[in-house]
Design a protein around this motif. Structure first.
Motif, PDB file in Angstrom:
ATOM      1  N   LYS A 170      20.211  32.959  30.982  1.00 40.24           N
ATOM      2  CA  LYS A 170      20.753  32.101  32.047  1.00 40.24           C
ATOM      3  C   LYS A 170      21.585  32.951  33.002  1.00 40.24           C
ATOM      4  CE  LYS A 170      20.946  28.174  28.853  1.00 40.24           C
ATOM      5  NZ  LYS A 170      21.819  27.170  28.189  1.00 40.24           N
ATOM      6  N   ASP A 171      20.917  33.789  33.773  1.00 40.45           N
ATOM      7  CA  ASP A 171      21.599  34.726  34.664  1.00 40.45           C
ATOM      8  C   ASP A 171      21.854  34.071  36.019  1.00 40.45           C
ATOM      9  OD1 ASP A 171      21.027  36.347  32.522  1.00 40.45           O
ATOM     10  OD2 ASP A 171      19.302  37.302  33.484  1.00 40.45           O
ATOM     11  N   LYS A 172      22.827  34.623  36.733  1.00 34.99           N
ATOM     12  CA  LYS A 172      23.134  34.091  38.059  1.00 34.99           C
ATOM     13  C   LYS A 172      23.731  35.193  38.921  1.00 34.99           C
ATOM     14  CE  LYS A 172      27.807  32.397  36.955  1.00 34.99           C
ATOM     15  NZ  LYS A 172      28.688  31.195  36.936  1.00 34.99           N
ATOM     16  N   TYR A 180      24.962  38.107  33.729  1.00 35.23           N
ATOM     17  CA  TYR A 180      23.964  37.789  32.706  1.00 35.23           C
ATOM     18  C   TYR A 180      24.556  36.789  31.715  1.00 35.23           C
ATOM     19  CZ  TYR A 180      21.861  41.981  34.665  1.00 35.23           C
ATOM     20  OH  TYR A 180      21.335  42.914  35.528  1.00 35.23           O
ATOM     21  N   GLY A 181      23.818  35.741  31.435  1.00 32.68           N
ATOM     22  CA  GLY A 181      24.286  34.720  30.530  1.00 32.68           C
ATOM     23  C   GLY A 181      24.395  35.235  29.101  1.00 32.68           C
ATOM     24  N   ASN A 182      25.549  34.970  28.461  1.00 34.34           N
ATOM     25  CA  ASN A 182      25.774  35.403  27.092  1.00 34.34           C
ATOM     26  C   ASN A 182      26.589  34.346  26.373  1.00 34.34           C
ATOM     27  OD1 ASN A 182      27.226  36.912  24.799  1.00 34.34           O
ATOM     28  ND2 ASN A 182      25.760  38.438  25.496  1.00 34.34           N
ATOM     29  N   GLY A 188      30.979  32.839  29.281  1.00 33.22           N
ATOM     30  CA  GLY A 188      29.539  32.629  29.232  1.00 33.22           C
ATOM     31  C   GLY A 188      28.713  33.581  30.057  1.00 33.22           C
ATOM     32  N   TYR A 189      29.352  34.512  30.812  1.00 31.59           N
ATOM     33  CA  TYR A 189      28.610  35.457  31.640  1.00 31.59           C
ATOM     34  C   TYR A 189      29.242  36.843  31.536  1.00 31.59           C
ATOM     35  CZ  TYR A 189      26.140  31.528  33.719  1.00 31.59           C
ATOM     36  OH  TYR A 189      25.356  30.425  33.906  1.00 31.59           O
TER      37      TYR A 189
END
Length: 275
Positions: A170-172, A180-182, A188-189
């Protein structure tokens, strides 16, 4: 005065506990518990796991992260990776270290030797990996705080493992930065791209004459191996400290027994009324 001291003591006890629980509950996701061999008062490092973890660090992580407090020759530690001397020399020669010789010019470098330390690497602000497993310990662990961490794991390697396998895709893009989503990282990023995908390295068989067969280099296996290696990098003398502590405890028990019987021998006449 007694009342103030009691209040202060209560504050000192509850402050780190409540702050740690809030940090663990409100920041990142749940940390996965891994049964590492070095946990517990009698735990030791798995030599082959450390060798695999070094391979992951050397081939994947070293491009951005240094280990400025770890020397190459420590890779030969008997309670560590226990690599042969010739292999350590070859590994050290792959790195360029600052030349401090009498004829060196400012900024000159040379191939490393076993006595050198891994060069520092702060590329793009990436943290040094020498103490990262200890820096991520404490309240990040799956067991909470106190003595439980001592016996069940300090949390640093578990946190590293969970972070490496916690990318969710879920990257943005925020402004000029790509995040990067983590699931584990607070918020969370994270701005570090996923370093491991599985099969990033081909595990070498360091002991072909033995029955050891390297496992498959899955994402989870690589993450666990490099987390264990970084714990060793943070505490390369952990096993020696545990052995020394156990010996000291045995001597203290023996001394306590001797003192007990000496005390009985000395005071026996007094108790019988002979003196």
């Amino acid at each position: 005065m007694r009342k103030h001291i009691a209040t202060l003591a209560a504050a000192l006890v509850t402050l780190p506990l409540s702050g740690g629980l809030a940090h663990a509950a409100g920041a990142g996701g749940p940390v996965t518990d891994i049964d590492f061999t070095f946990e517990g008062p009698f735990g030791t490092f798995d030599q082959y796991q450390l060798q695999r973890g070094f391979q992951v660090y050397h081939q994947i992580c070293a491009g951005c992260h240094g280990m400025k407090f770890v020397s190459f020759r420590e890779l030969g530690n008997e309670n560590g990776p226990n690599m042969p001397e010739e292999q350590i020399k070859a590994i050290a020669a792959e790195y360029q270290v600052l030349d401090t010789g009498p004829d060196a010019m400012l900024g000159d470098t040379r191939p490393g030797v076993p006595a050198d330390k891994f060069p520092a690497n702060d590329m793009m602000g990436a943290p040094d990996f020498s103490l990262i497993a200890k820096a991520r310990a404490g309240f990040h662990g799956p067991y909470g705080t106190g003595l439980s961490q001592l016996f069940n794991g300090m949390g640093g390697p578990e946190y590293i493992y969970s972070l490496l396998v916690g990318y969710n895709g879920k990257d943005k893009e925020v402004g000029s930065a790509y995040l990067y989503g983590n699931d584990i990282y607070p918020g969370g990023y994270i701005n570090m791209a996923p370093p491991l995908y599985g099969d990033d390295v081909v595990y070498e068989d360091y002991d072909p004459d033995d029955s050891y067969t390297p496992p498959e280099a899955t994402l989870e296996q690589q993450a666990e191996d490099v987390a264990a290696f970084l714990m060793w990098a943070a505490e390369p003398k952990m096993v020696e400290r545990k052995e020394a502590g156990f010996r000291n405890l045995v001597w203290l028990i023996i001394l306590a027994v001797l003192l007990y019987f000496t005390n009985k021998k000395i005071w026996a006449p007094v108790k019988r009324g002979d003196v």
